[in-house]
Design a protein around this motif. Structure first.
Motif, PDB file in Angstrom:
ATOM      1  N   MET A  66     -47.661  20.936 -16.360  1.00 30.30           N
ATOM      2  CA  MET A  66     -47.371  19.609 -16.918  1.00 30.30           C
ATOM      3  C   MET A  66     -48.063  18.521 -16.102  1.00 30.30           C
ATOM      4  O   MET A  66     -48.574  17.545 -16.643  1.00 30.30           O
ATOM      5  CB  MET A  66     -45.856  19.354 -16.959  1.00 30.30           C
ATOM      6  CG  MET A  66     -45.120  20.161 -18.000  1.00 30.30           C
ATOM      7  SD  MET A  66     -45.821  20.011 -19.656  1.00 30.30           S
ATOM      8  CE  MET A  66     -45.355  18.337 -20.097  1.00 30.30           C
ATOM      9  N   SER A  67     -48.083  18.712 -14.789  1.00 33.29           N
ATOM     10  CA  SER A  67     -48.708  17.729 -13.912  1.00 33.29           C
ATOM     11  C   SER A  67     -50.199  17.599 -14.254  1.00 33.29           C
ATOM     12  O   SER A  67     -50.742  16.484 -14.318  1.00 33.29           O
ATOM     13  CB  SER A  67     -48.481  18.186 -12.468  1.00 33.29           C
ATOM     14  OG  SER A  67     -49.313  17.508 -11.620  1.00 33.29           O
ATOM     15  N   THR A  68     -50.855  18.732 -14.509  1.00 34.77           N
ATOM     16  CA  THR A  68     -52.282  18.705 -14.871  1.00 34.77           C
ATOM     17  C   THR A  68     -52.450  18.072 -16.257  1.00 34.77           C
ATOM     18  O   THR A  68     -53.269  17.171 -16.445  1.00 34.77           O
ATOM     19  CB  THR A  68     -52.851  20.150 -14.901  1.00 34.77           C
ATOM     20  OG1 THR A  68     -52.483  20.773 -13.681  1.00 34.77           O
ATOM     21  CG2 THR A  68     -54.346  20.161 -15.087  1.00 34.77           C
ATOM     22  N   GLN A  69     -51.624  18.560 -17.216  1.00 38.93           N
ATOM     23  CA  GLN A  69     -51.750  18.040 -18.594  1.00 38.93           C
ATOM     24  C   GLN A  69     -51.573  16.531 -18.653  1.00 38.93           C
ATOM     25  O   GLN A  69     -52.233  15.856 -19.425  1.00 38.93           O
ATOM     26  CB  GLN A  69     -50.640  18.637 -19.468  1.00 38.93           C
ATOM     27  CG  GLN A  69     -50.975  19.960 -20.094  1.00 38.93           C
ATOM     28  CD  GLN A  69     -49.794  20.458 -20.927  1.00 38.93           C
ATOM     29  OE1 GLN A  69     -49.050  19.678 -21.529  1.00 38.93           O
ATOM     30  NE2 GLN A  69     -49.604  21.769 -20.956  1.00 38.93           N
ATOM     31  N   LEU A  70     -50.656  16.021 -17.842  1.00 39.57           N
ATOM     32  CA  LEU A  70     -50.280  14.607 -17.952  1.00 39.57           C
ATOM     33  C   LEU A  70     -50.970  13.734 -16.900  1.00 39.57           C
ATOM     34  O   LEU A  70     -50.741  12.518 -16.864  1.00 39.57           O
ATOM     35  CB  LEU A  70     -48.757  14.448 -17.806  1.00 39.57           C
ATOM     36  CG  LEU A  70     -47.910  15.133 -18.872  1.00 39.57           C
ATOM     37  CD1 LEU A  70     -46.433  15.126 -18.485  1.00 39.57           C
ATOM     38  CD2 LEU A  70     -48.104  14.417 -20.215  1.00 39.57           C
ATOM     39  N   ASN A  71     -51.777  14.358 -16.043  1.00 38.95           N
ATOM     40  CA  ASN A  71     -52.360  13.631 -14.919  1.00 38.95           C
ATOM     41  C   ASN A  71     -51.266  12.807 -14.219  1.00 38.95           C
ATOM     42  O   ASN A  71     -51.359  11.597 -14.068  1.00 38.95           O
ATOM     43  CB  ASN A  71     -53.512  12.741 -15.415  1.00 38.95           C
ATOM     44  CG  ASN A  71     -54.177  11.985 -14.283  1.00 38.95           C
ATOM     45  OD1 ASN A  71     -54.128  12.443 -13.132  1.00 38.95           O
ATOM     46  ND2 ASN A  71     -54.768  10.834 -14.586  1.00 38.95           N
ATOM     47  N   ALA A  72     -50.209  13.510 -13.819  1.00 39.00           N
ATOM     48  CA  ALA A  72     -49.037  12.840 -13.223  1.00 39.00           C
ATOM     49  C   ALA A  72     -48.571  13.613 -11.994  1.00 39.00           C
ATOM     50  O   ALA A  72     -48.741  14.828 -11.917  1.00 39.00           O
ATOM     51  CB  ALA A  72     -47.899  12.794 -14.246  1.00 39.00           C
ATOM     52  N   THR A  73     -47.990  12.883 -11.054  1.00 41.78           N
ATOM     53  CA  THR A  73     -47.291  13.538  -9.952  1.00 41.78           C
ATOM     54  C   THR A  73     -45.907  13.908 -10.483  1.00 41.78           C
ATOM     55  O   THR A  73     -45.247  13.068 -11.098  1.00 41.78           O
ATOM     56  CB  THR A  73     -47.112  12.547  -8.781  1.00 41.78           C
ATOM     57  OG1 THR A  73     -48.410  12.099  -8.414  1.00 41.78           O
ATOM     58  CG2 THR A  73     -46.424  13.179  -7.583  1.00 41.78           C
ATOM     59  N   ILE A  74     -45.484  15.155 -10.269  1.00 40.04           N
ATOM     60  CA  ILE A  74     -44.133  15.532 -10.732  1.00 40.04           C
ATOM     61  C   ILE A  74     -43.343  16.073  -9.551  1.00 40.04           C
ATOM     62  O   ILE A  74     -43.743  17.046  -8.915  1.00 40.04           O
ATOM     63  CB  ILE A  74     -44.189  16.579 -11.873  1.00 40.04           C
ATOM     64  CG1 ILE A  74     -45.042  16.046 -13.033  1.00 40.04           C
ATOM     65  CG2 ILE A  74     -42.777  16.917 -12.352  1.00 40.04           C
ATOM     66  CD1 ILE A  74     -45.130  16.962 -14.253  1.00 40.04           C
ATOM     67  N   ASP A  75     -42.244  15.420  -9.241  1.00 41.16           N
ATOM     68  CA  ASP A  75     -41.316  15.917  -8.213  1.00 41.16           C
ATOM     69  C   ASP A  75     -40.196  16.652  -8.914  1.00 41.16           C
ATOM     70  O   ASP A  75     -39.480  16.061  -9.724  1.00 41.16           O
ATOM     71  CB  ASP A  75     -40.700  14.746  -7.425  1.00 41.16           C
ATOM     72  CG  ASP A  75     -41.611  14.280  -6.318  1.00 41.16           C
ATOM     73  OD1 ASP A  75     -42.336  15.126  -5.756  1.00 41.16           O
ATOM     74  OD2 ASP A  75     -41.602  13.077  -6.008  1.00 41.16           O
ATOM     75  N   THR A  76     -40.011  17.945  -8.592  1.00 42.33           N
ATOM     76  CA  THR A  76     -38.945  18.721  -9.237  1.00 42.33           C
ATOM     77  C   THR A  76     -37.757  18.892  -8.287  1.00 42.33           C
ATOM     78  O   THR A  76     -37.891  18.674  -7.071  1.00 42.33           O
ATOM     79  CB  THR A  76     -39.463  20.105  -9.649  1.00 42.33           C
ATOM     80  OG1 THR A  76     -39.952  20.765  -8.483  1.00 42.33           O
ATOM     81  CG2 THR A  76     -40.566  20.007 -10.677  1.00 42.33           C
TER      82      THR A  76
END
Ligand SMILES: Cc1cc2nc3c(=O)[nH]c(=O)nc-3n(C[C@H](O)[C@H](O)[C@H](O)COP(=O)(O)OP(=O)(O)OC[C@H]3O[C@@H](n4cnc5c(N)ncnc54)[C@H](O)[C@@H]3O)c2cc1C
Length: 381
Positions: A66-76
């Motif tokens: 998801m981080s790659t798809q959305l070009n986003a940093t994701i903290d889980t």
């Protein structure tokens, strides 16, 4: 440059991020989620057995993808503990992180009824993929499941578990299933369809106690003193928007986090959508409203202020034993149901004082009329 922060990776948070990236590829996006960040469609939890899916197969992507798809940093596995709307910061693990704009996509909590008995803590509920994985593990050898609650989620699970061959008991205080959404004849038709599938009903009753049974599994004592034995208990008694984080930060909260049609809360640069939000007085815990909200808010965040619109958004109840589609009339509209019972179904139409169609329920053989009827209903927003 500080990022736009989205709290929540459910359908609301991820749909917004996807819609935003269609319009803006570069503005930093930071998604923070208390769960593991897998993308999945929550409605599939209550028909996964029928569709032959294991819980893990419901996830379409993990947090890294998801981080790659959305070009986003994701903290889980990261729970935001506070928001400071003056300083434009959120607090995560004791550290403050700055935002330019903040979006709350926090979802809703399951309502837990106080329960007596030595096995009261064994009562499960399902509101995300982790809950569902636990539920499937706990019922992998179960022959019988008792469901508390006969609303949308209770009925869907009843149909799904029955399709998987389990004996299903449904206990609820109402006279008919889905009584908050369906006039009686439609509720009775749904009840009959599920009865024909083998669901056992205990309506007009509540669960007083859940105890371990000497024979294995659990014994439920109902409000009329009768008992029933089961291998697992699933509570489906409703959901309430998650508002505590917003409330503590001083945001205006009623039933949900109060937002206007721009999805803006009472604090500058803070927005909310999905199950946690109350949009112009409407709290709609369904997918279609949040998809409309995600599209509108994406445009607003990309610089083009766009109010959300809500056309009629019929809810398809996933009970193949007797399909039901409902477009509830808006609250406070004076009117009356007109009910017809063609062969194999129920058509209930809600007309206001000016004879305008404002809501409908179609079941069984006439469930396919939903699209034509939805076109006749004026937009909610
Ligand atoms: C079993 C089931 C079946 C359903 N079937 C249907 C259906 O058929 N049709 C339909 O329209 N609707 C259906 N619904 C409702 C629909 O699924 C929901 O309306 C929708 O998924 C809500 O999405 P959301 O993103 O708002 O909330 P959620 O998916 O609950 O996401 C909330 C997110 O916020 C995060 N979060 C919360 N607090 C914090 C915090 N402090 N810090 C960090 N992260 C936080 C959580 O970890 C999570 O990622 C169903 C619901 C259930 C439970």
């Amino acid at each position: 440059m500080h990022p736009i922060i989205i709290i929540g990776s459910g359908l609301a948070g991820y749909s917004l991020a996807r819609e935003f990236r269609k319009l803006d590829k570069d503005t930093p996006l930071h998604i923070i989620t208390a769960d593991d960040g897998r993308a999945y469609s929550k409605p599939m939890l209550s028909n996964a057995l029928t569709s032959g899916k294991q819980p893990g197969q419901l996830a379409t992507a993990d947090a890294v993808q998801m981080s790659t798809q959305l070009n986003a940093t994701i903290d889980t596995d990261a729970r935001v503990s506070a928001i400071d709307t003056t300083r434009h910061t959120i607090t995560l693990n004791g550290k403050d992180i700055s935002y330019t704009r903040l979006v709350l996509a926090l979802g809703a909590n399951v309502i837990r009824l106080p329960m007596e008995g030595d096995a009261a803590s064994a009562v499960m509920s399902v509101n995300d993929l982790v809950d569902y994985t636990r539920f499937r593990q706990a019922t992998s050898d179960a022959k019988r499941v008792a469901i508390i609650g006969a609303g949308l989620i209770g009925c869907e699970f009843a149909n799904d578990l029955r399709n998987a061959g389990m004996a299903v008991d449904v206990i609820a205080p109402s006279k008919t299933p889905l009584d908050r959404l369906l006039p009686d004849p439609a509720g009775q038709a749904l009840q009959q369809g599920l009865t024909q599938l083998g669901v056992n009903w205990h309506l007009g009753k509540t669960v007083a106690q859940v105890n371990n049974s000497a024979a294995g599994g659990y014994q439920l004592t109902l409000s009329d003193g009768t008992t029933l034995n089961t291998d697992a208990v699933l509570s489906c008694v409703g959901l309430r928007p998650r508002v505590t984080l917003a409330q503590t930060a001083g945001l205006h909260v009623r039933q949900g986090i109060v937002v206007n049609r721009l999805l803006a809360t009472s604090a500058p640069d803070v927005y909310a959508l999905g199950d946690c939000a109350e949009v112009e007085g409407l709290v709609l815990l369904f997918v279609m409203p949040l998809m409309n909200a995600a599209r509108a808010l994406a445009k607003t965040l990309a610089g083009q202020a766009t109010p959300v619109t809500y056309p009629a958004m019929p809810v398809v109840v996933k009970t193949p034993a007797h399909p039901v589609v409902v477009s509830p009339p808006p609250q406070g509209i004076e009117g009356a149901w007109r009910i017809e019972t063609p062969e194999g179904g129920v058509r209930a139409l809600y007309f206001d004082a000016e004879e305008k169609l404002r809501g409908f329920v179609v079941t069984g053989s006439v469930a396919g009329e939903k699209n034509a009827l939805a076109k006749e209903i004026p937009a909610l927003l």
